[in-house]
Scaffold this motif. Structure first.
Motif, short mmCIF file in Angstrom:
data_model
loop_
_atom_site.label_atom_id
_atom_site.label_comp_id
_atom_site.label_asym_id
_atom_site.label_seq_id
_atom_site.Cartn_x
_atom_site.Cartn_y
_atom_site.Cartn_z
N ASN A 142 145.75 30.38 -9.32
CA ASN A 142 146.51 31.30 -10.18
C ASN A 142 147.31 30.54 -11.23
O ASN A 142 147.30 30.87 -12.41
CB ASN A 142 147.45 32.18 -9.35
CG ASN A 142 146.70 33.30 -8.63
OD1 ASN A 142 145.62 33.72 -9.07
ND2 ASN A 142 147.24 33.79 -7.53
N ASP A 163 143.44 38.00 -9.60
CA ASP A 163 143.75 37.40 -8.30
C ASP A 163 142.97 38.22 -7.26
O ASP A 163 143.33 39.35 -6.94
CB ASP A 163 145.27 37.51 -8.07
CG ASP A 163 145.69 37.05 -6.68
OD1 ASP A 163 144.83 36.96 -5.79
OD2 ASP A 163 146.90 36.79 -6.50
N GLY A 169 144.08 26.01 -3.05
CA GLY A 169 144.49 27.33 -2.59
C GLY A 169 144.59 28.27 -3.77
O GLY A 169 144.50 27.85 -4.94
N ALA A 170 144.77 29.55 -3.49
CA ALA A 170 144.83 30.52 -4.58
C ALA A 170 146.09 30.36 -5.42
O ALA A 170 146.09 30.71 -6.60
CB ALA A 170 144.73 31.93 -4.03
N SER A 171 147.16 29.83 -4.83
CA SER A 171 148.38 29.61 -5.64
C SER A 171 148.06 28.63 -6.76
O SER A 171 148.46 28.83 -7.91
CB SER A 171 149.53 29.08 -4.78
OG SER A 171 149.88 30.04 -3.81
N HIS A 226 141.72 30.63 3.52
CA HIS A 226 142.40 30.94 4.80
C HIS A 226 142.63 32.43 5.03
O HIS A 226 143.08 32.85 6.09
CB HIS A 226 143.70 30.13 4.94
CG HIS A 226 144.86 30.60 4.13
ND1 HIS A 226 145.82 31.45 4.63
CD2 HIS A 226 145.23 30.33 2.85
CE1 HIS A 226 146.74 31.67 3.71
NE2 HIS A 226 146.40 31.01 2.61
N LYS A 227 142.29 33.25 4.03
CA LYS A 227 142.39 34.71 4.23
C LYS A 227 141.08 35.26 4.79
O LYS A 227 140.99 36.43 5.13
CB LYS A 227 142.69 35.42 2.91
CG LYS A 227 143.87 34.89 2.14
CD LYS A 227 145.19 35.25 2.75
CE LYS A 227 146.32 34.73 1.87
NZ LYS A 227 147.64 35.08 2.35
N VAL A 271 142.29 37.43 -4.08
CA VAL A 271 142.49 36.94 -2.71
C VAL A 271 142.28 38.00 -1.63
O VAL A 271 141.52 37.80 -0.69
CB VAL A 271 143.91 36.32 -2.58
CG1 VAL A 271 144.25 36.01 -1.14
CG2 VAL A 271 143.99 35.05 -3.41
N GLN A 272 142.96 39.14 -1.75
CA GLN A 272 142.89 40.13 -0.67
C GLN A 272 141.64 41.01 -0.79
O GLN A 272 141.40 41.87 0.07
CB GLN A 272 144.15 41.00 -0.65
CG GLN A 272 145.45 40.24 -0.41
CD GLN A 272 145.59 39.72 1.02
OE1 GLN A 272 144.87 40.13 1.93
NE2 GLN A 272 146.52 38.79 1.23
N HIS A 299 151.49 38.76 -6.67
CA HIS A 299 151.88 37.71 -5.72
C HIS A 299 152.81 36.73 -6.44
O HIS A 299 152.72 36.55 -7.66
CB HIS A 299 150.61 36.99 -5.25
CG HIS A 299 150.88 35.95 -4.21
ND1 HIS A 299 151.01 34.61 -4.53
CD2 HIS A 299 151.06 36.05 -2.87
CE1 HIS A 299 151.23 33.94 -3.41
NE2 HIS A 299 151.27 34.78 -2.40
N ASN A 340 148.68 42.54 -1.79
CA ASN A 340 148.86 41.92 -0.48
C ASN A 340 149.92 42.58 0.39
O ASN A 340 149.94 42.39 1.59
CB ASN A 340 149.17 40.42 -0.64
CG ASN A 340 150.28 40.17 -1.62
OD1 ASN A 340 150.21 40.59 -2.77
ND2 ASN A 340 151.32 39.49 -1.20
N SER A 399 141.03 32.54 -1.83
CA SER A 399 141.61 31.61 -0.86
C SER A 399 140.81 31.66 0.44
O SER A 399 140.50 32.74 0.95
CB SER A 399 143.06 32.04 -0.60
OG SER A 399 143.64 31.24 0.37
C1 LIG Z 1 147.32 38.26 -3.42
C2 LIG Z 1 147.54 36.81 -3.10
N1 LIG Z 1 147.45 35.91 -4.08
C3 LIG Z 1 147.63 34.60 -3.86
C4 LIG Z 1 147.93 34.12 -2.60
C5 LIG Z 1 148.13 32.64 -2.40
O1 LIG Z 1 147.08 32.07 -1.66
P1 LIG Z 1 147.20 30.61 -1.04
O2 LIG Z 1 147.94 30.76 0.24
O3 LIG Z 1 145.78 30.15 -0.84
O4 LIG Z 1 147.90 29.74 -2.02
C6 LIG Z 1 148.05 35.04 -1.54
C7 LIG Z 1 148.44 34.57 -0.20
O5 LIG Z 1 149.41 34.99 0.38
C8 LIG Z 1 147.84 36.41 -1.80
O6 LIG Z 1 147.95 37.32 -0.82
#
Ligand SMILES: Cc1ncc(COP(=O)(O)O)c(C=O)c1O
Length: 384
Positions: free
Chosen positions: A80, A183, A75-77, A206-207, A185-186, A105, A157, A204
């Motif tokens: 990061n 990052d 995942g992106a967490s 799932h987004k 993700v969005q 985030h 986000n 990520s």
């Molecule tokens: C800007 C941003 N970075 C990172 C994440 C984390 O992504 P993940 O849920 O895949 O760990 C999110 C998810 O909420 C996000 O919106």
């Protein structure tokens, strides 16, 4: 137990998106037919490895990077954390200074805070303007000779503000010792940006209507980075552990379909966003936290004197799902750090609602949501 609605309205796509039926079908098939370890040398393993390689090659082509610069994560967490801590540890001999922003985030904030509190790095938090975009002038001033890393998001986000990644890159890359992590993700499949000079990027699945627990980490080959997860030779030694075959193989199709939808439906989402702006921008008792300059996929406003929880519960009772701040902070009673950094007072920050849109969102859903928000606002503000 909460009431189940016949026609729920989901407007929390920045938090997560539904998995596409085609992706669910593929996941099922891969799980059943391609279970072997992609790093095994036997026929089964090589069959799986071929599919993972194909997915990786597609992604590399899309992002204009080398296949060995595409790392699959949980995942992106994780992406990061791995990027920020890994780059910081590997480059400590060059300097001790890191820059991030006040509106990141929690996965970026947490990694930077840990480097500061536990490992003795010095972290500066660059401010944002009233729309939530990074203050580029301040960023320029904060960069020093010993700055080894700048970590910033592309699209916020909570409020959808868009950072000027091109300008950020040119500011950061003036210093040869500073690595840049974005990052993304969005931004993925919504607001593309050039990765050419960026050293590390997180995404990520799932987004973008893919599976949960599936992230991407683009780490450029020239970037020194210590692995966060130690293991064998998997993923070029950058991320140990047996690769999740299913998640890795699904990434290519997940991105391809998301890019197609974004192209087809961007204007549709923009129109729905316009409707929200036109309705609420001059409405007494409402302050907009998002700006028309930001992403049309995320709309955030504060209905003054109506706490976020009251608004969310009221909408929830009518089957409408929205959120207040980032879902990762949704259990917190503290005002949003993003809105506070943008200059909001506590009252405004504690009455925010985030409506996040998708190509799946209909005009009727937005109209119903507007009507319900107005009813709740009238009722609560009348009671005061
Ligand atoms: C800007 C941003 N970075 C990172 C994440 C984390 O992504 P993940 O849920 O895949 O760990 C999110 C998810 O909420 C996000 O919106």
């Amino acid at each position: 137990m909460q009431k189940v609605h016949d026609k729920p309205i989901y407007l929390d796509y920045a938090s997560t998106t539904p998995i596409r039926p085609e992706i669910i079908a593929d996941a099922h098939k891969i799980q059943q037919e391609f279970f072997e370890n992609a790093d095994s040398l036997h026929y089964g393993g090589q069959r799986v490895s071929d599919l993972v390689t194909k997915s990786r090659q597609y992604l590399a082509k899309q992002f204009n990077v080398l296949p060995q610069e595409v790392i699959f994560t949980s995942g992106a967490s994780e992406s990061n954390s791995a990027a920020i801590k890994g780059i910081a540890f590997a480059n400590k001999h060059l300097g001790n200074h890191i820059i991030t922003s006040k509106v990141e985030h929690s996965s970026v904030m947490g990694a930077c805070k840990q480097l500061e509190d536990v490992f003795g790095f010095e972290v500066d938090y660059v401010g944002v303007d009233e729309t939530g975009s990074v203050d580029l002038h301040q960023l320029k001033q904060l960069i020093r000779k010993d700055t080894i890393l700048v970590a910033l998001l592309a699209v916020n986000n909570e409020v959808g503000s868009i950072n000027d990644i091109q300008e950020i890159t040119s500011i950061v890359k003036k210093n040869p010792n500073t690595y840049l992590h974005i990052d993304g993700v969005q931004a993925l499949a919504r607001h593309d940006f050039e990765l050419k000079q960026i050293d590390s990027v997180s995404f990520s699945a799932h987004k973008i209507y893919g599976v949960k627990g599936s992230g991407l980490w683009i780490l450029k080959a020239h970037t020194p980075c210590l692995p966060l997860i130690n293991g064998g030779q998997q993923q070029y030694g950058k991320r140990g552990g047996t690769t999740d075959n299913v998640a890795a193989i699904l990434w290519a199709k997940t991105l391809r379909l998301a890019l197609e939808d974004s192209k087809t439906y961007y204007n549709h989402v923009q129109e729905l966003s316009n409707l929200l702006y036109e309705t609420f921008e001059n409405e007494p008792g409402i302050v907009l936290n998002s700006s028309r300059l930001g992403s049309p996929y995320i709309f955030n406003m504060s209905v003054l004197n109506v706490g976020s929880e009251i608004m969310m519960n009221g909408l929830n009772a009518k089957g409408i799902a929205v959120s207040a701040q980032s879902t990762c902070n949704s259990q917190s009673l503290k005002p949003s750090h993003v809105l506070m950094a943008m200059g909001a007072n506590e009252k405004r920050a504690l009455s925010s609602v985030r409506i996040s849109l998708s190509h799946l969102t209909t005009r009727a859903e937005i109209e119903k949501t507007i009507e319900t928000i107005m009813e709740i606002k009238k009722y609560v503000q009348h009671e005061l």
